[in-house]
Design a protein around this motif. Structure first.
Motif, PDB file in Angstrom:
ATOM      1  N   ALA A 207       0.831  -1.206   0.000  1.00 55.16           N
ATOM      2  CA  ALA A 207       0.000   0.000   0.000  1.00 55.16           C
ATOM      3  C   ALA A 207       0.868   1.260   0.000  1.00 55.16           C
ATOM      4  O   ALA A 207       0.588   2.216  -0.735  1.00 55.16           O
ATOM      5  CB  ALA A 207      -0.929  -0.010   1.210  1.00 55.16           C
ATOM      6  N   VAL A 208       1.923   1.266   0.787  1.00 53.76           N
ATOM      7  CA  VAL A 208       2.822   2.420   0.832  1.00 53.76           C
ATOM      8  C   VAL A 208       3.505   2.611  -0.520  1.00 53.76           C
ATOM      9  O   VAL A 208       3.575   3.730  -1.050  1.00 53.76           O
ATOM     10  CB  VAL A 208       3.870   2.254   1.962  1.00 53.76           C
ATOM     11  CG1 VAL A 208       4.966   3.297   1.855  1.00 53.76           C
ATOM     12  CG2 VAL A 208       3.201   2.318   3.319  1.00 53.76           C
ATOM     13  N   LEU A 209       3.988   1.533  -1.100  1.00 56.61           N
ATOM     14  CA  LEU A 209       4.670   1.621  -2.382  1.00 56.61           C
ATOM     15  C   LEU A 209       3.716   2.085  -3.487  1.00 56.61           C
ATOM     16  O   LEU A 209       4.090   2.880  -4.349  1.00 56.61           O
ATOM     17  CB  LEU A 209       5.292   0.274  -2.747  1.00 56.61           C
ATOM     18  CG  LEU A 209       6.209   0.247  -3.964  1.00 56.61           C
ATOM     19  CD1 LEU A 209       7.335   1.264  -3.837  1.00 56.61           C
ATOM     20  CD2 LEU A 209       6.787  -1.141  -4.138  1.00 56.61           C
TER      21      LEU A 209
ATOM     22  N   GLY B 267      15.220   5.673  -7.018  1.00 58.75           N
ATOM     23  CA  GLY B 267      14.936   4.829  -5.859  1.00 58.75           C
ATOM     24  C   GLY B 267      13.540   4.223  -5.919  1.00 58.75           C
ATOM     25  O   GLY B 267      13.337   3.059  -5.585  1.00 58.75           O
ATOM     26  N   VAL B 268      12.575   5.013  -6.357  1.00 65.27           N
ATOM     27  CA  VAL B 268      11.204   4.515  -6.484  1.00 65.27           C
ATOM     28  C   VAL B 268      11.125   3.426  -7.551  1.00 65.27           C
ATOM     29  O   VAL B 268      10.477   2.394  -7.352  1.00 65.27           O
ATOM     30  CB  VAL B 268      10.237   5.678  -6.792  1.00 65.27           C
ATOM     31  CG1 VAL B 268       8.870   5.170  -7.182  1.00 65.27           C
ATOM     32  CG2 VAL B 268      10.138   6.603  -5.597  1.00 65.27           C
ATOM     33  N   HIS B 269      11.803   3.644  -8.672  1.00 64.68           N
ATOM     34  CA  HIS B 269      11.794   2.635  -9.736  1.00 64.68           C
ATOM     35  C   HIS B 269      12.456   1.342  -9.258  1.00 64.68           C
ATOM     36  O   HIS B 269      11.960   0.246  -9.551  1.00 64.68           O
ATOM     37  CB  HIS B 269      12.514   3.163 -10.981  1.00 64.68           C
ATOM     38  CG  HIS B 269      11.793   4.286 -11.650  1.00 64.68           C
ATOM     39  ND1 HIS B 269      12.441   5.295 -12.304  1.00 64.68           N
ATOM     40  CD2 HIS B 269      10.472   4.574 -11.749  1.00 64.68           C
ATOM     41  CE1 HIS B 269      11.549   6.141 -12.782  1.00 64.68           C
ATOM     42  NE2 HIS B 269      10.346   5.722 -12.452  1.00 64.68           N
ATOM     43  N   GLN B 270      13.552   1.471  -8.536  1.00 68.77           N
ATOM     44  CA  GLN B 270      14.216   0.272  -8.009  1.00 68.77           C
ATOM     45  C   GLN B 270      13.279  -0.499  -7.099  1.00 68.77           C
ATOM     46  O   GLN B 270      13.150  -1.721  -7.217  1.00 68.77           O
ATOM     47  CB  GLN B 270      15.472   0.666  -7.230  1.00 68.77           C
ATOM     48  CG  GLN B 270      16.601   1.111  -8.089  1.00 68.77           C
ATOM     49  CD  GLN B 270      17.765   1.629  -7.269  1.00 68.77           C
ATOM     50  OE1 GLN B 270      17.716   1.683  -6.047  1.00 68.77           O
ATOM     51  NE2 GLN B 270      18.822   2.027  -7.948  1.00 68.77           N
ATOM     52  N   GLU B 271      12.644   0.188  -6.193  1.00 70.45           N
ATOM     53  CA  GLU B 271      11.727  -0.491  -5.273  1.00 70.45           C
ATOM     54  C   GLU B 271      10.574  -1.136  -6.016  1.00 70.45           C
ATOM     55  O   GLU B 271      10.172  -2.254  -5.709  1.00 70.45           O
ATOM     56  CB  GLU B 271      11.196   0.485  -4.223  1.00 70.45           C
ATOM     57  CG  GLU B 271      12.194   0.844  -3.165  1.00 70.45           C
ATOM     58  CD  GLU B 271      12.689  -0.366  -2.388  1.00 70.45           C
ATOM     59  OE1 GLU B 271      11.886  -1.263  -2.065  1.00 70.45           O
ATOM     60  OE2 GLU B 271      13.886  -0.410  -2.105  1.00 70.45           O
ATOM     61  N   ALA B 272      10.026  -0.437  -6.998  1.00 74.88           N
ATOM     62  CA  ALA B 272       8.889  -0.981  -7.751  1.00 74.88           C
ATOM     63  C   ALA B 272       9.277  -2.266  -8.465  1.00 74.88           C
ATOM     64  O   ALA B 272       8.576  -3.282  -8.363  1.00 74.88           O
ATOM     65  CB  ALA B 272       8.386   0.053  -8.761  1.00 74.88           C
ATOM     66  N   PHE B 273      10.389  -2.253  -9.169  1.00 74.80           N
ATOM     67  CA  PHE B 273      10.795  -3.442  -9.926  1.00 74.80           C
ATOM     68  C   PHE B 273      11.249  -4.576  -9.014  1.00 74.80           C
ATOM     69  O   PHE B 273      10.869  -5.726  -9.210  1.00 74.80           O
ATOM     70  CB  PHE B 273      11.892  -3.103 -10.933  1.00 74.80           C
ATOM     71  CG  PHE B 273      11.394  -2.403 -12.154  1.00 74.80           C
ATOM     72  CD1 PHE B 273      10.463  -2.990 -12.993  1.00 74.80           C
ATOM     73  CD2 PHE B 273      11.834  -1.130 -12.466  1.00 74.80           C
ATOM     74  CE1 PHE B 273       9.988  -2.352 -14.119  1.00 74.80           C
ATOM     75  CE2 PHE B 273      11.373  -0.477 -13.593  1.00 74.80           C
ATOM     76  CZ  PHE B 273      10.456  -1.076 -14.417  1.00 74.80           C
TER      77      PHE B 273
END
Length: 157
Positions: A43-45, A85-91
């Motif tokens: 949910a946070v992501l 950083g957001v893209h790394q976490e998403a993938f």
């Protein structure tokens, strides 16, 4: 006085760009192995991904305030690092779910390959920042990260 301080900070960050690359790569891999994939994190992501999409769409509006000032380069660099950083976490959050749902077939092989390619681009700084230099490709990459993450995150929520 303030402009001189910002120029020195920008020069220092540029000299340490190789350290940023190693740190970025390490954080990307750590997020794959260390993140507990739980519904609250999904949910946070999801909220962060949607918020960064709004930031990316309105980037020109709020960067106009910094245009022509020494803060312009710092603001653009900070935005790209945050989105990386957001893209790394998403993938890397989504990758285990995509791999575990392997069903064979050429279509799924292509889909999984594109997710892995997106994850690799997000942790290899020279590739990522070359991509970030092309606005249309950067929007497409962000849309791909958002699509993959939402494909995995919405069922978890």
């Amino acid at each position: 006085m303030n402009a001189h301080w910002l120029e020195r900070l920008n020069a220092l960050l540029f000299r340490l760009r190789h350290v940023w690359a190693v740190g970025s790569f390490s954080l990307g891999l750590a997020s794959y192995f260390l993140v507990e994939r739980q519904p609250w994190l999904a949910a946070v992501l999801t909220a962060v991904l949607v918020a960064t999409w709004l930031v990316l769409i309105t980037e020109n509006i709020w960067l106009r305030r910094f245009r022509g000032t020494p803060m312009e380069q710092v603001a653009q660099g900070a935005l790209k690092l945050m989105l990386q950083g957001v893209h790394q976490e998403a993938f890397f959050f989504s990758l285990p779910f995509v791999v575990l749902q392997w069903s064979g077939g050429a279509e799924y092989f292509l889909f999984t390959g594109l997710v892995v390619a997106g994850a690799l681009v997000s942790i290899i700084d020279p590739l990522y920042f070359r991509l970030a230099g092309h606005r249309a490709w950067y929007f497409g990459f962000h849309a791909w990260a958002l699509f993959v993450a939402l494909l995995v995150l919405l069922p978890l929520i």
